[in-house]
Scaffold this active site. Structure first.
Site, short mmCIF file in Angstrom:
data_model
loop_
_atom_site.label_atom_id
_atom_site.label_comp_id
_atom_site.label_asym_id
_atom_site.label_seq_id
_atom_site.Cartn_x
_atom_site.Cartn_y
_atom_site.Cartn_z
N SER A 145 63.45 73.79 -20.77
CA SER A 145 62.29 73.11 -20.18
C SER A 145 61.81 73.95 -19.01
O SER A 145 62.51 74.86 -18.54
CB SER A 145 62.74 71.73 -19.69
OG SER A 145 61.83 71.19 -18.76
N TYR A 158 67.58 65.37 -15.04
CA TYR A 158 66.99 66.11 -16.17
C TYR A 158 66.95 67.61 -15.84
O TYR A 158 67.35 68.45 -16.66
CB TYR A 158 65.59 65.57 -16.45
CG TYR A 158 64.87 66.22 -17.61
CD1 TYR A 158 65.09 65.80 -18.92
CD2 TYR A 158 63.94 67.24 -17.40
CE1 TYR A 158 64.42 66.39 -19.99
CE2 TYR A 158 63.27 67.84 -18.46
CZ TYR A 158 63.50 67.40 -19.76
OH TYR A 158 62.84 67.99 -20.81
#
Ligand code: NDP
Length: 254
Positions: A145, A158
């Protein structure tokens, strides 16, 4: 050389692929000739998604396991390898997001995020890599990501998990490259999917995104397919330990 990206005869397992980015990547790999195995925690969801691909003329099957449960993963991988055929390509795509201010983040939700996004990559890769090592061939693609590199308010767990995906990629590369296994990651910028629905619907966020991204738009999930096909194919036989950012230029600019 024109066949460099051809995946005919290859079998690909994509975790969390009954919907979202994983489902698109499965369709993309199938279009390039791969036999794709759709994974979901529920067999009926995996089977339905596989049927949808077969209806389009692709080779696809469904396989159920939860990436956080090592006994389930181990049994499912053994079943695929023994009863279906070798896994040539693994895409560790399953992932979850939880959002809270840092000081209010529930410990249980920290555990959930780390379990799926980080430990899940470890568990599934460990099981699949054993078979790949014996064959001295394999491609593992992890989905990282922007948060593999950049922090952001309310999603610190995250970001911690996706930073770990970057180092899992490099660590596995260091250890598995001598077995002719290539381990790379795709790091998507902001793509409109179920996971980002709240952000897509948030006008303030979208207008920040347009300013912040050189391409000035959301990514379309199908724009990740080319990177996955490349990293899964012979074109990437000497590409290893790499994070490929697909982000409309976001990481390159302030
Ligand atoms: P979605 O929420 O749309 O899909 C996530 C998928 O993962 C679902 O199929 C879900 O299954 C599955 N999943 C969740 N937990 C497990 C588990 N324990 N075992 C097996 N499967 C599981 O997310 P996206 O498609 O948007 O994201 C896919 C990947 O891309 C993730 O790793 C995400 O972090 C990453 N990513 C996404 C970005 C974006 O902009 N969307 C940006 C950067 C990275 P179920 O249907 O059962 O919940």
């Amino acid at each position: 050389m024109k066949n460099l990206f051809d995946l005919t005869g290859k079998r690909a397992l994509i975790t969390g692929s009954a919907r979202g980015i994983g489902n698109l990547l499965a369709g993309g790999l199938a279009e390039y000739g791969a036999h794709v195995l759709i994974n979901d925690r529920r067999q009926e969801k995996a089977d339905a998604a596989a049927q949808a691909l077969r209806d389009k003329g692709y080779r696809a099957g469904g396989v159920a396991f939860d990436v956080t449960k090592s006994a389930e993963v181990s049994a499912a991988i053994a079943h695929i390898e023994n009863d279906i055929g070798p896994i040539d390509i693994l895409i560790n795509n399953a992932g979850i997001q939880r959002r809270h201010p840092f000081t209010e983040f529930p410990e249980q939700e920290w555990d959930e995020v780390i379990d799926v996004n980080q430990k899940g990559v470890f568990i599934v890769s460990q099981q699949v890599a054993k078979y790949m090592m014996a064959r001295r061939a394999g491609k593992i693609i992890n989905i990282g990501s922007m948060q593999s590199e950049l922090g952001r308010k309310t999603i610190t767990p995250y970001a911690a998990s996706k930073g770990a995906v970057k180092m899992l990629t490099r660590g596995m590369c260091a250890e598995l490259a001598e077995y002719n296994i290539q381990v790379n990651a795709i790091a998507p910028g902001y793509f409109a999917t179920d996971m980002t629905e709240a952000l897509v619907n948030d006008e303030a966020f979208s207008s920040w995104l347009y300013q912040r991204t050189p391409a000035a738009r959301w990514g379309k999930p199908e724009e990740l397919i080319g990177s996955a096909v490349f990293l899964a194919s012979a074109a990437a036989d000497f590409v290893n330990g790499h994070l490929l950012f697909v982000d409309g230029g976001m990481l390159a600019a302030v």
